[in-house]
Scaffold this motif. Structure first.
Motif, PDB file in Angstrom:
ATOM      1  N   LEU A 209       0.914  -1.112  -0.270  1.00 40.17           N
ATOM      2  CA  LEU A 209       0.313   0.128   0.273  1.00 40.17           C
ATOM      3  C   LEU A 209       0.905   1.251   0.110  1.00 40.17           C
ATOM      4  N   LEU A 210       0.297   1.994  -0.577  1.00 43.32           N
ATOM      5  CA  LEU A 210       1.139   3.518  -0.900  1.00 43.32           C
ATOM      6  C   LEU A 210       0.332   4.928  -0.620  1.00 43.32           C
ATOM      7  N   GLY A 211       0.707   5.691  -0.236  1.00 49.55           N
ATOM      8  CA  GLY A 211      -0.324   7.114   0.170  1.00 49.55           C
ATOM      9  C   GLY A 211       0.398   7.640   0.906  1.00 49.55           C
ATOM     10  N   LEU A 212      -0.079   8.986   0.920  1.00 58.15           N
ATOM     11  CA  LEU A 212       0.122  10.015   1.960  1.00 58.15           C
ATOM     12  C   LEU A 212      -0.560   9.155   3.342  1.00 58.15           C
ATOM     13  N   PRO A 213       0.393  10.136   4.184  1.00 53.25           N
ATOM     14  CA  PRO A 213      -0.065   9.589   5.695  1.00 53.25           C
ATOM     15  C   PRO A 213      -1.666  10.108   5.694  1.00 53.25           C
ATOM     16  N   ASN A 214      -2.190   8.813   6.322  1.00 51.51           N
ATOM     17  CA  ASN A 214      -4.160   8.944   6.898  1.00 51.51           C
ATOM     18  C   ASN A 214      -4.713   8.980   5.385  1.00 51.51           C
ATOM     19  N   ALA A 215      -3.986   8.632   3.852  1.00 48.44           N
ATOM     20  CA  ALA A 215      -5.265   8.680   3.457  1.00 48.44           C
ATOM     21  C   ALA A 215      -6.279   6.973   3.660  1.00 48.44           C
ATOM     22  N   GLY A 216      -5.658   6.143   4.781  1.00 44.53           N
ATOM     23  CA  GLY A 216      -6.216   5.140   5.342  1.00 44.53           C
ATOM     24  C   GLY A 216      -5.935   3.766   4.896  1.00 44.53           C
ATOM     25  N   LYS A 217      -4.793   4.105   4.510  1.00 45.15           N
ATOM     26  CA  LYS A 217      -4.438   2.424   4.098  1.00 45.15           C
ATOM     27  C   LYS A 217      -4.114   1.582   5.499  1.00 45.15           C
TER      28      LYS A 217
END
Ligand SMILES: Nc1nc2c(ncn2[C@@H]2O[C@H](COP(=O)(O)OP(=O)(O)OP(=O)(O)O)[C@@H](O)[C@H]2O)c(=O)[nH]1
Length: 385
Positions: free
Chosen positions: A164-172
């Motif tokens: 999973l990749l994403g900005l902090p808080n994206a909901g990963k």
């Protein structure tokens, strides 16, 4: 428990034993024929993957490891004993890198796999080898060569199929909770995830995949900002990346700009990662109306020039997450097999409790009677109704 995924060690293979000069004593002859034996080879240093280990912490304290020197040769043409090898046990998923040359020496992906990281020296030759035709007893011998000395960085990579990749808080973290029974911390502040979380998504008894969540990436992560970079390498072995995009970020930021940020970091980090199969997953669809969602999807896909697969979910309420999991499984099963089945099993059996690994049995046909023994795994198994 501190998460240790890296350690630097110095290894020295054993030097080769020296050959010796020795002469047979014969009646009435002070010096008979040469009979000095060869030395023994120096021991090698190996890494060996062991599913019972799950951290490199021991190597942060014990940094120096040496294999045994080969014994010198002996008289009466006896060869010296070969030095014992040094075998260093490491978790499955460890990579060895030569710090001085940056060469990746190898990856240990299977229980019991061995990898030589320093070669022992060659044995020297005794004078018995140098018998001359002139009948003069040679005093010649050679010394063993030195064992290889290397500075090695051990890196523990997670063996996950999906990252999973994403900005902090994206909901990963919420997504990994939704599809597996891993229980990462979820909070509405950035960097809740400080260590990678690993969840096993078991769709049927013999169909499963492993999903890894790494701490959120931020702009500049590839250069070391935030916590991202040190964890990006964990995604190198994933077969599929899910780029999680928050459709309505609480900080008021723009989802399209956020998606661009992530892709820039990915590009900067490595081509290998940037070219991996990737799906776009829009999260928190409950926060927007249907046409707003469509508008966000359109803006984001345009901003990053995206023509690949798109999913929209609400991880918190598990909306569309089961379908996402099923699609992922169908997809990765169609990919060329990069790693053998047992390797995935290794990851499943691997005691990842420090990384919050739990095993979720999502299959309807899997129940308490199945031969799935929680004690074997040191994990919690939740059976889905
Ligand atoms: N409304 C809504 N909120 C969500 C959803 N999924 C996650 N959240 C919330 O978003 C916040 C961040 O979620 P996390 O799962 O911790 O985010 P993360 O990407 O793992 O964050 P880091 O661990 O910091 O990288 C939490 O408050 C979640 O409850 C969703 O589908 N809908």
């Amino acid at each position: 428990m501190k998460f240790v995924d890296e350690a630097e060690i110095r290894v020295e293979a054993g030097d080769g034993g020296n050959g010796i000069v020795s002469f047979r004593r014969e009646k009435f002859v002070a010096k008979g024929g040469p009979n000095g034996g060869d030395g023994g080879d120096g021991g090698d240093v190996y890494l060996m993957a062991d599913t019972n280990l799950n951290t490199l912490v021991d190597y942060q304290f014990e940094k120096y490891h040496q294999a045994e020197r080969g014994q010198n040769g002996m008289s009466t043409n006896c060869t010296g004993k070969r030095g014992d090898d040094m075998i260093l046990r490491v978790p499955v998923g460890t990579r060895a890198v030569d710090i001085d040359t940056a060469e990746v020496i190898g990856d240990l992906t299977k229980n019991g796999q061995k990898l030589m990281i320093a070669k022992g020296g060659w044995h020297g030759l005794g004078n018995a080898r140098f018998t001359s035709s002139t009948n003069r007893a040679p005093r010649k011998k050679t010394n063993g060569t030195p064992g290889e000395v290397r500075n090695i960085r051990l890196e523990l990579l997670l063996l996950a199929d999906v990252g999973l990749l994403g900005l902090p808080n994206a909901g990963k973290s919420t997504l990994i909770r939704a599809v597996s029974s891993a229980k990462p911390k979820v909070a509405d502040y950035p960097f809740t995830t400080l260590v990678p979380n690993l969840g096993v998504v078991r769709v049927e008894s013999h169909r499963s995949f492993v999903i890894a969540d790494i701490p959120g990436l931020i702009e500049g992560a590839a250069e070391g900002a935030g916590l991202g970079i040190q964890f990006l390498k964990h995604l190198e072995r994933c077969r599929l990346l899910l780029h999680v995009v928050d459709v309505l970020p609480a900080d008021g930021s723009d989802p399209a700009e956020n998606a661009v940020t992530i892709l820039k970091e990915l590009d900067k980090y490595s081509d290998k990662l940037a070219n991996k199969p990737r799906w776009l997953v829009f999260n928190k669809l409950d926060l927007v109306l249907e046409d707003e969602l469509e508008e966000v999807i359109e803006r984001v896909t345009k901003a990053i020039n995206w023509e690949g697969p798109v999913h929209s979910i609400a991880a918190a309420s598990r909306t569309n997450t089961e379908r996402l999991a099923a699609d992922i499984l169908n997809y990765i099963e169609l990919l060329p097999v990069e790693k053998p089945r047992e390797q995935i099993e290794d990851a499943v059996n691997f005691k990842w409790d420090d990384y919050h690994q739990d095993v979720l049995a999502v299959a309807d046909d899997l129940d308490e009677d199945d031969d799935f023994d929680e004690d074997d795994y040191d994990v919690e198994v939740i059976y889905k109704r």
